[in-house]
Design a protein around this motif. Structure first.
Motif, PDB file in Angstrom:
ATOM      1  N   SER A   1       0.923  -1.096  -0.040  1.00  0.00           N
ATOM      2  CA  SER A   1      -0.016  -0.292   0.055  1.00  0.00           C
ATOM      3  C   SER A   1       0.819   1.091  -0.073  1.00  0.00           C
ATOM      4  CB  SER A   1      -0.965   0.158   1.011  1.00  0.00           C
ATOM      5  OG  SER A   1      -0.122  -0.032   2.350  1.00  0.00           O
TER       6      SER A   1
ATOM      7  N   ARG B   1       3.093   4.068  -1.716  1.00  0.00           N
ATOM      8  CA  ARG B   1       3.764   4.509  -3.055  1.00  0.00           C
ATOM      9  C   ARG B   1       4.633   5.580  -2.614  1.00  0.00           C
ATOM     10  NH1 ARG B   1       1.525   2.846  -7.483  1.00  0.00           N
ATOM     11  NH2 ARG B   1       2.525   4.396  -8.409  1.00  0.00           N
TER      12      ARG B   1
ATOM     13  N   ASN C   1       7.303   8.415  -3.465  1.00  0.00           N
ATOM     14  CA  ASN C   1       7.451   9.507  -4.655  1.00  0.00           C
ATOM     15  C   ASN C   1       8.736   9.369  -5.219  1.00  0.00           C
ATOM     16  OD1 ASN C   1       9.172  11.116  -2.977  1.00  0.00           O
ATOM     17  ND2 ASN C   1       7.480  12.140  -1.838  1.00  0.00           N
TER      18      ASN C   1
ATOM     19  N   THR D   1      11.983   7.546  -3.753  1.00  0.00           N
ATOM     20  CA  THR D   1      12.355   6.343  -4.492  1.00  0.00           C
ATOM     21  C   THR D   1      14.053   6.552  -4.526  1.00  0.00           C
ATOM     22  OG1 THR D   1      10.299   6.237  -5.751  1.00  0.00           O
ATOM     23  CG2 THR D   1      12.425   5.210  -6.627  1.00  0.00           C
TER      24      THR D   1
END
Ligand code: DCT
Ligand code: MG
Length: 386
Positions: free
Chosen positions: A168, A170, A172, A176
């Motif tokens: 769940s 993610r 940005n 990353t």
């Protein structure tokens, strides 16, 4: 404001006392020469810290308050640590601290315990606390701040592996890159590496616009041997400032040395008054980069390491304010602004200095001019390690 016992918070000082320079200073001994000002911009703070045992403890408490969203308490501990950093010698007894400004009851209690037992039980408790340790770990990732770190911790995540395998979540673009180059970024940048990056910058500017120059700011300008990034300010010819950074980014891309870039276009407005909120970013053209720095050998087996680089390009006429702001330290800058507002009726930020009485902007060609407008003795960059 702190939820528990009130701590010295910003702006509580000297509101009714415009002559703070003399009267609000606290004297360590009977001689006025040893007075300690409650404002970091009236103290000369070099990198020679005689009170590390206390300041390191207070900084743990400050970080813990920051992680709890308790800004007032965080600032209280940071101010206390900053006062101790400026002292010419180690504190010999907790009683000496009674005569120092910015040391609230909580800070004093820590000093007392360290003087008595050699360490603080509260600090040790925090350092062993799972939440604190996890927040510190998560916040060490480029692009992760206390809010994100907390949301991950509250979901029961404790390691990078758990974060990276949690479907769940993610990340940005910045985060990353932060995880991808974590090994490199978490190693402090040395002064020699900063000098090598300056040469890369100079080479790029020579190609783009030979009249532009670059200066190291941030911790390295204050004499630090290591930093978490390298900060540069670019002096561009009049009217050229907004074109420089996109051109530097393009040049680095073409040289295959750019790993990440976040360019923020200028929203600078000549007539805007200085910002009251210290936390607000300035509106100059700026970028946050991850750059490949060539190395002879690397722990990772490649011939380069990733380094964080921040660049700012202010309009020529605002260069001194931007240089002063980007040199830091953060607490020094905060106190400069607080001093300007409370003691001089002036508003200062990275863009300008405004006199509220005469309703005029005060021009400056150098940092010295800004100190002079504020009626402050000039403090050299290496004395701004508050
Ligand atoms: N600064 C600013 N506006 C920003 C970012 C930074 O005015 N948007 C100022 C505050 C301090 C200075 O620039 C440099 O910032 P940092 O790199 O975070 O601090 P440092 O003192 O250089 O610390 P380090 O040595 O760890 O890089
Ligand atoms: Mg820096």
């Amino acid at each position: 404001m702190s939820a528990g016992r009130p701590l010295p918070v910003e702006d509580t000082h000297c509101i009714q006392n415009p002559a703070v320079d003399q009267r609000s200073c606290v004297h360590l001994s009977a001689t006025p020469e040893s007075a300690v000002s409650p404002y970091a911009c009236q103290r000369r703070t070099t990198l020679e810290n005689h009170n590390k045992i206390f300041t390191e403890a207070l900084e743990v408490l400050a970080l813990n308050s920051e992680f709890s969203g308790n800004q007032g308490s965080c600032l209280g501990f940071r101010r206390a640590a900053s006062v101790l950093k400026s002292l010419p010698a180690a504190l010999r007894s907790p009683e000496e601290a009674l005569r120092l400004p910015c040391l609230g009851d909580n800070s004093r209690a820590v000093l007392e315990e360290i003087c008595e037992c050699g360490s603080s039980s509260r600090v040790e408790e925090i350092q062993n606390d799972q939440r604190y340790r996890t927040m510190k770990l998560f916040c060490s990732v480029f692009g992760v701040g206390p809010k994100t770190a907390e949301s991950w911790f509250c979901r029961g995540l404790k390691t990078f592996e758990q974060v990276l395998t949690e479907p769940s979540i993610r990340l940005n673009r910045m985060q990353t890159a932060g995880f991808l180059f974590y090994e490199d970024i978490s190693v402090p940048v040395s002064r020699a590496e900063a000098a090598a990056l300056k040469m890369m910058m100079e080479e790029a500017l020579l190609f783009i616009n030979p009249s532009a120059t670059v200066t190291i700011t941030g911790g390295f300008r204050r004499g630090k041997e290591f930093g978490h990034d390298v900060d540069f300010i670019i002096k561009a010819p009049e009217g050229q400032e907004d074109r420089i950074l996109p051109a530097v980014i393009k040049r680095f891309k073409s040289q295959n040395v750019l790993l990440y870039s976040d360019f923020q276009k200028s929203t600078f407005d000549l007539r805007q008054l200085p910002n009251h909120r210290f936390e607000a970013m300035d509106r100059f053209s700026k970028c946050f980069l991850l750059v490949k720095l060539q190395m002879q050998e690397s722990r990772t087996g490649r011939n380069w390491r990733a380094v964080r680089v921040d660049l700012v390009a202010p309009p020529l006429e605002r260069f001194p304010y931007a240089l002063l702001g980007w040199t830091g330290s953060t607490l020094f800058e905060r106190d400069l602004r607080r001093f300007a507002r409370l003691e001089r009726g002036k508003l200062l930020d990275n863009h300008t200095l405004y006199d509220k009485t005469t309703k005029t902007f005060l021009p400056a060609n150098t940092e010295e001019d800004i100190f002079q407008h504020l009626g402050l003795e000039y403090i050299e960059p290496w004395q701004r390690n508050a």
